[in-house]
Scaffold this motif. Structure first.
Motif, mmCIF file in Angstrom:
data_model
loop_
_atom_site.group_PDB
_atom_site.id
_atom_site.type_symbol
_atom_site.label_atom_id
_atom_site.label_comp_id
_atom_site.label_asym_id
_atom_site.label_seq_id
_atom_site.Cartn_x
_atom_site.Cartn_y
_atom_site.Cartn_z
ATOM 1 N N ILE A 198 -53.016 49.015 18.374
ATOM 2 C CA ILE A 198 -52.779 47.554 18.987
ATOM 3 C C ILE A 198 -52.436 46.610 18.135
ATOM 4 C CG2 ILE A 198 -54.645 45.805 19.580
ATOM 5 C CD1 ILE A 198 -56.373 48.084 21.003
ATOM 6 N N ARG A 199 -52.651 46.702 16.864
ATOM 7 C CA ARG A 199 -52.588 45.714 15.722
ATOM 8 C C ARG A 199 -50.808 45.879 15.704
ATOM 9 N NH1 ARG A 199 -54.465 47.090 10.322
ATOM 10 N NH2 ARG A 199 -56.346 47.712 11.527
ATOM 11 N N MET A 200 -50.250 47.235 15.767
ATOM 12 C CA MET A 200 -48.832 47.231 15.693
ATOM 13 C C MET A 200 -48.030 46.518 16.998
ATOM 14 S SD MET A 200 -48.296 50.940 13.916
ATOM 15 C CE MET A 200 -46.716 50.939 14.335
ATOM 16 N N ALA A 201 -48.620 46.813 18.087
ATOM 17 C CA ALA A 201 -48.187 45.887 19.361
ATOM 18 C C ALA A 201 -48.113 44.487 19.057
ATOM 19 C CB ALA A 201 -49.172 46.636 20.463
ATOM 20 N N SER A 202 -49.387 44.211 18.456
ATOM 21 C CA SER A 202 -49.458 42.519 18.314
ATOM 22 C C SER A 202 -48.170 42.022 17.352
ATOM 23 C CB SER A 202 -50.850 42.245 17.684
ATOM 24 O OG SER A 202 -51.067 40.810 17.576
ATOM 25 N N GLU A 203 -48.239 42.930 16.532
ATOM 26 C CA GLU A 203 -46.937 42.495 15.457
ATOM 27 C C GLU A 203 -45.704 42.616 16.132
ATOM 28 O OE1 GLU A 203 -47.507 41.907 11.910
ATOM 29 O OE2 GLU A 203 -49.465 42.268 11.764
ATOM 30 N N GLU A 204 -45.324 43.382 16.922
ATOM 31 C CA GLU A 204 -44.052 43.673 17.813
ATOM 32 C C GLU A 204 -43.994 42.254 18.780
ATOM 33 O OE1 GLU A 204 -41.223 45.128 17.367
ATOM 34 O OE2 GLU A 204 -42.188 45.776 15.570
ATOM 35 N N LEU A 205 -45.049 41.952 19.438
ATOM 36 C CA LEU A 205 -45.345 40.886 20.206
ATOM 37 C C LEU A 205 -45.007 39.621 19.541
ATOM 38 C CD1 LEU A 205 -46.055 40.110 23.222
ATOM 39 C CD2 LEU A 205 -48.294 40.008 22.597
ATOM 40 N N GLU A 206 -45.632 39.470 18.340
ATOM 41 C CA GLU A 206 -45.335 38.121 17.470
ATOM 42 C C GLU A 206 -43.843 38.196 17.265
ATOM 43 O OE1 GLU A 206 -47.161 34.919 16.004
ATOM 44 O OE2 GLU A 206 -48.259 36.561 16.484
ATOM 45 N N LYS A 207 -43.098 39.121 17.022
ATOM 46 C CA LYS A 207 -41.833 39.235 16.671
ATOM 47 C C LYS A 207 -40.980 38.789 17.537
ATOM 48 C CE LYS A 207 -38.178 41.934 14.480
ATOM 49 N NZ LYS A 207 -37.714 43.370 13.933
ATOM 50 N N TYR B 9 -41.488 37.260 20.247
ATOM 51 C CA TYR B 9 -41.673 35.650 20.598
ATOM 52 C C TYR B 9 -41.277 34.839 19.645
ATOM 53 C CZ TYR B 9 -44.469 35.982 24.980
ATOM 54 O OH TYR B 9 -44.842 36.406 26.150
ATOM 55 N N ILE B 10 -41.204 35.054 18.435
ATOM 56 C CA ILE B 10 -40.295 34.210 17.390
ATOM 57 C C ILE B 10 -39.036 34.281 17.932
ATOM 58 C CG2 ILE B 10 -39.604 34.263 14.983
ATOM 59 C CD1 ILE B 10 -42.320 33.397 15.000
ATOM 60 N N ASP B 11 -38.456 35.395 18.128
ATOM 61 C CA ASP B 11 -36.960 35.343 18.744
ATOM 62 C C ASP B 11 -36.990 34.279 19.902
ATOM 63 O OD1 ASP B 11 -36.588 36.993 16.848
ATOM 64 O OD2 ASP B 11 -36.368 38.711 18.154
ATOM 65 N N ALA B 12 -37.902 34.208 20.857
ATOM 66 C CA ALA B 12 -37.829 33.358 22.005
ATOM 67 C C ALA B 12 -38.145 31.882 21.436
ATOM 68 C CB ALA B 12 -38.819 33.854 23.241
ATOM 69 N N PHE B 13 -38.894 31.917 20.783
ATOM 70 C CA PHE B 13 -39.160 30.218 19.971
ATOM 71 C C PHE B 13 -37.982 29.840 19.395
ATOM 72 C CE2 PHE B 13 -43.966 31.522 19.183
ATOM 73 C CZ PHE B 13 -44.443 31.325 20.677
ATOM 74 N N SER C 70 -35.932 24.981 15.807
ATOM 75 C CA SER C 70 -35.298 25.832 14.539
ATOM 76 C C SER C 70 -36.377 26.498 13.879
ATOM 77 C CB SER C 70 -34.993 24.487 13.603
ATOM 78 O OG SER C 70 -36.209 23.831 12.955
ATOM 79 N N TYR C 71 -36.051 27.461 12.902
ATOM 80 C CA TYR C 71 -37.033 28.249 12.035
ATOM 81 C C TYR C 71 -37.815 27.461 11.322
ATOM 82 C CZ TYR C 71 -34.533 32.564 13.458
ATOM 83 O OH TYR C 71 -34.019 33.730 14.113
ATOM 84 N N GLN C 72 -37.210 26.152 10.988
ATOM 85 C CA GLN C 72 -38.254 25.333 9.919
ATOM 86 C C GLN C 72 -39.353 24.967 10.893
ATOM 87 O OE1 GLN C 72 -36.281 21.845 8.457
ATOM 88 N NE2 GLN C 72 -37.840 21.227 7.339
ATOM 89 N N LYS C 73 -39.201 24.528 12.149
ATOM 90 C CA LYS C 73 -40.094 23.842 13.010
ATOM 91 C C LYS C 73 -41.040 24.984 13.440
ATOM 92 C CE LYS C 73 -38.591 19.613 14.784
ATOM 93 N NZ LYS C 73 -38.576 18.528 15.924
ATOM 94 N N ILE C 74 -40.459 26.319 13.505
ATOM 95 C CA ILE C 74 -41.420 27.221 13.859
ATOM 96 C C ILE C 74 -42.368 27.321 12.779
ATOM 97 C CG2 ILE C 74 -41.358 29.771 14.380
ATOM 98 C CD1 ILE C 74 -38.769 29.681 15.946
ATOM 99 N N TYR C 75 -41.829 27.580 11.779
ATOM 100 C CA TYR C 75 -42.553 27.877 10.376
ATOM 101 C C TYR C 75 -43.673 26.439 10.484
ATOM 102 C CZ TYR C 75 -44.001 27.385 5.608
ATOM 103 O OH TYR C 75 -44.863 27.328 4.709
#
Length: 158
Positions: free
Chosen positions: A102-111, A113-117, A122-127
């Motif tokens: 589940i933790r790994m799935a959460s990390e993949e999900l996060e990744k 969505y970063i691509d979608a964001f 910009s990466y700066q604004k995502i940060y």
């Protein structure tokens, strides 16, 4: 390491009693929609999002939060299962492996969505959004920790 801290903090926030939030002097009951509005306002301001960016970003952001909450709920169920008496070593192994999955799935999900964001911000604004999100959750936790003291002070005045 930072992502783990975010996930843990997020998990703690969603594990709290729904609808009760104390933040930056608030001492009120908020339903989930009101909570999200406060979160959206806070993050928009602190991350410097334009109205257009916020309008495009937050539907995706809240979609991610909903999916992460589902994962957190699944992990919580596994933790509850581990409290049962007389579980076998194999059952504990399955619980632990399930939690890691589940933790790994959460990390993949996060990744993902970063691509979608990135299509919106910009990466700066995502940060900056991530920093604002962490500050928001810290403020909530700080407010919740202060609530018992405030209640004690009020009792002492009566």
């Amino acid at each position: 390491m930072e992502l783990k801290r975010i996930i843990i903090l997020f998990s703690l926030v969603f594990a709290m009693v729904p609808g009760i939030w104390a933040f930056d002097g608030w001492n009120q009951h908020l339903n989930p929609q009101e909570f999200r509005e406060k979160q959206k306002e806070f993050i928009t301001e602190k991350a410097g999002l334009t109205r257009e960016e916020a309008d495009r970003f937050f539907p995706l952001y809240f979609e991610l939060q909903d999916k992460k909450k589902e994962l957190t709920d699944r992990s919580s169920k596994l933790m509850q299962k581990g409290k049962q008496e007389n579980l076998s070593e194999a059952e504990y192994e399955n619980i632990l492996k399930g939690m890691i999955d589940i933790r790994m799935a959460s990390e993949e999900l996060e990744k993902s969505y970063i691509d979608a964001f990135k299509e919106i911000l910009s990466y700066q604004k995502i940060y900056q959004v991530r920093r604002a999100e962490m500050r928001f959750h810290r403020e909530i936790l700080k407010g919740i920790q202060q609530q018992p003291r405030q209640q004690e002070q009020r009792k002492g005045r009566k």
